[in-house]
Design an enzyme around this catalytic site. Structure first.
Site, PDB file in Angstrom:
ATOM      1  N   GLN A  16       0.661  -1.330  -0.160  1.00  0.00           N
ATOM      2  CA  GLN A  16      -0.066  -0.005  -0.103  1.00  0.00           C
ATOM      3  C   GLN A  16       1.183   1.375  -0.055  1.00  0.00           C
ATOM      4  O   GLN A  16       0.562   2.211  -0.688  1.00  0.00           O
ATOM      5  CB  GLN A  16      -0.917  -0.010   1.310  1.00  0.00           C
ATOM      6  CG  GLN A  16      -2.204   1.241   1.174  1.00  0.00           C
ATOM      7  CD  GLN A  16      -2.810   1.224   2.339  1.00  0.00           C
ATOM      8  OE1 GLN A  16      -3.368   2.300   2.577  1.00  0.00           O
ATOM      9  NE2 GLN A  16      -3.069   0.194   3.109  1.00  0.00           N
ATOM     10  N   ARG A  37       7.148  -9.117 -10.219  1.00  0.00           N
ATOM     11  CA  ARG A  37       7.672 -10.522 -10.383  1.00  0.00           C
ATOM     12  C   ARG A  37       7.136 -11.323 -11.652  1.00  0.00           C
ATOM     13  O   ARG A  37       5.819 -11.476 -11.210  1.00  0.00           O
ATOM     14  CB  ARG A  37       7.920 -11.061  -9.152  1.00  0.00           C
ATOM     15  CG  ARG A  37       9.288 -11.724  -8.879  1.00  0.00           C
ATOM     16  CD  ARG A  37       9.612 -12.638  -7.808  1.00  0.00           C
ATOM     17  NE  ARG A  37       8.532 -11.865  -6.558  1.00  0.00           N
ATOM     18  CZ  ARG A  37       8.909 -12.427  -5.314  1.00  0.00           C
ATOM     19  NH1 ARG A  37       9.576 -13.460  -4.992  1.00  0.00           N
ATOM     20  NH2 ARG A  37       8.392 -11.808  -4.292  1.00  0.00           N
ATOM     21  N   LEU A  71       9.378  -8.542 -14.705  1.00  0.00           N
ATOM     22  CA  LEU A  71      10.977  -8.688 -14.743  1.00  0.00           C
ATOM     23  C   LEU A  71      11.460  -9.327 -13.596  1.00  0.00           C
ATOM     24  O   LEU A  71      11.163  -8.894 -12.359  1.00  0.00           O
ATOM     25  CB  LEU A  71      11.227  -7.113 -14.730  1.00  0.00           C
ATOM     26  CG  LEU A  71      12.735  -6.964 -15.079  1.00  0.00           C
ATOM     27  CD1 LEU A  71      13.276  -7.498 -16.517  1.00  0.00           C
ATOM     28  CD2 LEU A  71      12.984  -5.582 -14.994  1.00  0.00           C
ATOM     29  N   GLU A 138       1.160  -1.229   8.566  1.00  0.00           N
ATOM     30  CA  GLU A 138       0.191  -0.272   8.646  1.00  0.00           C
ATOM     31  C   GLU A 138       0.190  -0.055  10.364  1.00  0.00           C
ATOM     32  O   GLU A 138       0.528   0.862  10.817  1.00  0.00           O
ATOM     33  CB  GLU A 138      -0.878  -0.412   8.008  1.00  0.00           C
ATOM     34  CG  GLU A 138      -1.986   0.488   8.549  1.00  0.00           C
ATOM     35  CD  GLU A 138      -1.817   1.965   8.181  1.00  0.00           C
ATOM     36  OE1 GLU A 138      -1.564   2.244   6.915  1.00  0.00           O
ATOM     37  OE2 GLU A 138      -1.755   2.753   9.143  1.00  0.00           O
ATOM     38  N   ASP A 167       0.469   3.713   5.940  1.00  0.00           N
ATOM     39  CA  ASP A 167       0.960   3.304   4.514  1.00  0.00           C
ATOM     40  C   ASP A 167       0.684   4.428   3.625  1.00  0.00           C
ATOM     41  O   ASP A 167       1.205   5.056   3.063  1.00  0.00           O
ATOM     42  CB  ASP A 167      -0.206   2.145   4.187  1.00  0.00           C
ATOM     43  CG  ASP A 167       0.542   0.772   4.666  1.00  0.00           C
ATOM     44  OD1 ASP A 167       1.709   0.857   5.156  1.00  0.00           O
ATOM     45  OD2 ASP A 167      -0.295  -0.166   4.588  1.00  0.00           O
ATOM     46  N   GLY A 246      -7.792  20.791  19.063  1.00  0.00           N
ATOM     47  CA  GLY A 246      -7.571  22.038  19.216  1.00  0.00           C
ATOM     48  C   GLY A 246      -8.263  22.758  20.572  1.00  0.00           C
ATOM     49  O   GLY A 246      -8.385  22.121  21.589  1.00  0.00           O
ATOM     50  N   GLY A 247      -8.201  24.031  20.678  1.00  0.00           N
ATOM     51  CA  GLY A 247      -8.480  24.727  21.808  1.00  0.00           C
ATOM     52  C   GLY A 247     -10.051  24.890  21.990  1.00  0.00           C
ATOM     53  O   GLY A 247     -10.478  25.261  23.134  1.00  0.00           O
TER      54      GLY A 247
HETATM   55  N1  COA Z   1      12.038 -10.001  -9.074  1.00  0.00           N
HETATM   56  C1  COA Z   1      12.713 -10.779  -8.240  1.00  0.00           C
HETATM   57  N2  COA Z   1      12.662 -10.480  -7.024  1.00  0.00           N
HETATM   58  C2  COA Z   1      11.817  -9.652  -6.569  1.00  0.00           C
HETATM   59  C3  COA Z   1      11.296  -8.858  -7.347  1.00  0.00           C
HETATM   60  C4  COA Z   1      11.388  -9.151  -8.853  1.00  0.00           C
HETATM   61  N3  COA Z   1      10.637  -8.192  -9.531  1.00  0.00           N
HETATM   62  N4  COA Z   1      10.419  -8.089  -6.467  1.00  0.00           N
HETATM   63  C5  COA Z   1      10.661  -8.106  -5.216  1.00  0.00           C
HETATM   64  N5  COA Z   1      11.399  -9.259  -5.390  1.00  0.00           N
HETATM   65  C6  COA Z   1      11.895  -9.805  -4.190  1.00  0.00           C
HETATM   66  C7  COA Z   1      12.852  -8.820  -3.291  1.00  0.00           C
HETATM   67  O1  COA Z   1      14.135  -8.492  -3.916  1.00  0.00           O
HETATM   68  C8  COA Z   1      12.737  -9.849  -1.904  1.00  0.00           C
HETATM   69  O2  COA Z   1      13.783 -10.681  -1.970  1.00  0.00           O
HETATM   70  P1  COA Z   1      14.693 -11.025  -0.868  1.00  0.00           P
HETATM   71  O3  COA Z   1      14.043 -11.075   0.519  1.00  0.00           O
HETATM   72  O4  COA Z   1      15.525 -12.271  -1.227  1.00  0.00           O
HETATM   73  O5  COA Z   1      15.775  -9.844  -0.695  1.00  0.00           O
HETATM   74  C9  COA Z   1      11.440 -10.307  -1.968  1.00  0.00           C
HETATM   75  O6  COA Z   1      11.039 -10.148  -3.288  1.00  0.00           O
HETATM   76  C10 COA Z   1      10.206  -9.790  -1.126  1.00  0.00           C
HETATM   77  O7  COA Z   1      10.573  -8.473  -0.563  1.00  0.00           O
HETATM   78  P2  COA Z   1      10.091  -7.925   0.947  1.00  0.00           P
HETATM   79  O8  COA Z   1       9.718  -6.488   0.684  1.00  0.00           O
HETATM   80  O9  COA Z   1      10.724  -8.694   1.750  1.00  0.00           O
HETATM   81  O10 COA Z   1       8.556  -8.537   0.889  1.00  0.00           O
HETATM   82  P3  COA Z   1       7.682  -9.092   2.264  1.00  0.00           P
HETATM   83  O11 COA Z   1       6.465  -9.613   1.609  1.00  0.00           O
HETATM   84  O12 COA Z   1       8.358 -10.254   2.924  1.00  0.00           O
HETATM   85  O13 COA Z   1       7.611  -7.899   3.013  1.00  0.00           O
HETATM   86  C11 COA Z   1       6.848  -5.695   4.056  1.00  0.00           C
HETATM   87  C12 COA Z   1       6.528  -6.857   3.064  1.00  0.00           C
HETATM   88  C13 COA Z   1       5.728  -4.823   3.343  1.00  0.00           C
HETATM   89  C14 COA Z   1       6.768  -5.857   5.261  1.00  0.00           C
HETATM   90  C15 COA Z   1       8.198  -5.183   3.225  1.00  0.00           C
HETATM   91  O14 COA Z   1       8.261  -4.930   1.975  1.00  0.00           O
HETATM   92  C16 COA Z   1       8.527  -3.796   4.283  1.00  0.00           C
HETATM   93  O15 COA Z   1       8.696  -3.732   5.519  1.00  0.00           O
HETATM   94  N6  COA Z   1       8.621  -2.778   3.448  1.00  0.00           N
HETATM   95  C17 COA Z   1       8.960  -1.529   3.770  1.00  0.00           C
HETATM   96  C18 COA Z   1       7.854  -0.687   4.804  1.00  0.00           C
HETATM   97  C19 COA Z   1       6.505  -0.771   4.152  1.00  0.00           C
HETATM   98  O16 COA Z   1       6.580  -0.175   3.073  1.00  0.00           O
HETATM   99  N7  COA Z   1       5.511  -1.237   4.684  1.00  0.00           N
HETATM  100  C20 COA Z   1       4.270  -1.300   4.490  1.00  0.00           C
HETATM  101  C21 COA Z   1       3.745  -1.679   3.285  1.00  0.00           C
HETATM  102  S1  COA Z   1       1.986  -1.196   2.743  1.00  0.00           S
END
Ligand code: COA
Length: 415
Positions: A16, A37, A71, A138, A167, A246-247
């Protein structure tokens, strides 16, 4: 011509916070290229699914006006394509877990090397410090940013709000950082790093609560209902229920029909300047000149009694009648509107704040359009892309790849 026309955004965002940011930039005319991905895509496409087989509302409502390219940025071929996209784009936005892009081999240093004009924008849960490695969602941000400790009823559990301030709130902050960096680039010619931590963004939105934290040193917060109830203050800004920040004291009060309708309530602010109008409306004309009631200071110790008298009146009216009666008298009130009422509100449809969008997989659905209205840049809402819908188009149009090259990239699973 749209405000951000010609700006190419490499959108590595998911869930988000990041998508909120890039959706706003797309509404202002940027070409937002969402990198996903292959075969998987943004996880929200398949979360909270309501129409089997179709992209979820969670995804569609956060990814309008974008193009999708698949990609695999972890494969060698994918990295080569990704590098060329970095060369061609102006902004890269990501909100992966800390270190994910570095692990792919695309550190800020590397990105600058590839394209010194690149603006590289990130959302993370926390800024540098003890929690910088944490993944954050969030409600974690709402808790860590001071919102939960100051939301809810006094003496009850901390509460998160329905507004996605962690978010979407951080996405908004990031969008401002990006357009500011784009503007600076017009002078400097250089890109820069833009970072927004969700904790910081929530705290920024809780600014008045840090104000109150410091005011506590000077004594009780007299505009809080707990002061009028004689409840002592502790060391930290307390939960203030529905008190106004507010006040001018304000509260949520019952309206006609509250027994059966969970949203039959109004917000009512006892603005000092219109106190006499309030007294007339609620049938307490004697309070106008009575020294026990006439001044804000006199009223502060008896807010419960005051709002009780006002509620005796509001419960005789619907929330809309309260609005009709009070608005002409400059008494600030606001009906508690349900999502159903907002979805059906014609004026929000007229302004494009609520928009009906057609989608090839799921049919028509409602979304929130751009809440920022620019007179020279209308934000027309276009449906979100299907996974990889624009892969061929982007590879040929932006990178000049021919059909054989695209087919070869597909063969090795790079796109
Ligand atoms: N091709 C290949 N790999 C890809 C890719 C692509 N196009 N896009 C993403 N990936 C991989 C990433 O490199 C990562 O791999 P790694 O863990 O081996 O380095 C993996 O996919 C997933 O990334 P991640 O961000 O760890 O996803 P998650 O689902 O485990 O975590 C969040 C989700 C939101 C908790 C985390 O991304 C986060 O903390 N983000 C920052 C804070 C944030 O924005 N939070 C709110 C989200 S609304």
């Amino acid at each position: 011509m749209k405000a951000l026309e010609g700006v190419k955004i490499l959108d590595m965002t998911h869930v988000q916070s990041g998508p909120t940011c890039t959706q706003l930039l797309a509404w202002f005319g940027a070409d937002v290229i969402k990198v996903e991905r292959p075969g998987v895509g943004d996880a929200t496409r398949k979360q909270l699914v309501d129409v089997p087989g179709a992209d979820s509302l969670y995804f569609t409502m956060l990814n309008h006006n974008k193009r999708s390219v698949t990609l695999n940025t972890k494969s060698d071929e994918g990295k080569a394509i990704f590098t060329r996209l970095i060369e061609e784009c102006d902004v890269m936005v990501e909100n992966f877990a800390p270190g994910a892009l570095d692990r792919m081999g695309f550190s800020w240093e590397k990105i600058q090397e590839i394209n010194p004009r690149m603006i590289y924008a990130s959302v993370k849960g926390f800024g540098p410090g003890p929690y910088s490695d944490c993944k954050v969602y969030e409600n974690v941000a709402q808790c860590a940013g001071g919102s939960a400790s100051t939301t809810g009823m006094l003496g009850e559990t901390p509460m998160v709000t329905g507004a996605q301030i962690g978010d979407s709130g951080t996405g908004l902050h990031l969008a401002l950082g990006i357009v500011t960096a784009l503007y600076q680039r017009t002078h400097s010619g250089k890109g820069q790093r833009v970072e927004c931590a969700m904790q910081d963004s929530v705290l920024n939105l809780c600014r008045v609560k840090l104000r109150d934290q410091q005011r506590l040193k000077a004594g009780p917060l007299k505009e809080y209902s707990q002061f009028s109830e004689g409840i002592p203050f502790g060391e930290a800004t307390p939960r203030a229920g529905n008190d106004s920040g507010g006040g001018q004291p304000g509260r949520i009060l019952k309206c006609k029909g509250w027994e059966n309708d969970p949203d039959a309530y109004t917000y009512f602010i006892t603005q000092a300047a219109v106190w006499k109008n309030i007294c007339d409306v609620i049938g307490k004309p004697e309070w106008k000149e009575d020294p026990e009631w006439a001044t804000p200071e006199a009223r502060l110790p008896k807010l419960n009694e005051m709002f009780g008298a006002i509620e005796d009146w509001t419960t005789t009216k619907t929330k809309f009648e309260v609005m009709e009666i009070c608005n002409p008298l400059n008494i600030p009130v606001g009906p508690i509107l349900s999502m159903k009422e907002l979805a059906e509100e014609p004026s929000l449809r007229d302004t494009g704040t609520i928009v009906e969008v057609d989608h090839p997989e799921r049919g028509a659905y409602l979304t929130v359009g751009c809440p920022i209205k620019l007179s020279d840049c209308p934000a027309d809402v276009a449906r979100s892309p299907l996974l990889g819908e624009h892969t061929d188009e982007i590879l040929s149009e932006i990178l000049g790849m021919n059909e054989d090259e695209i087919a070869a990239a597909k063969d090795v699973g790079a796109v």
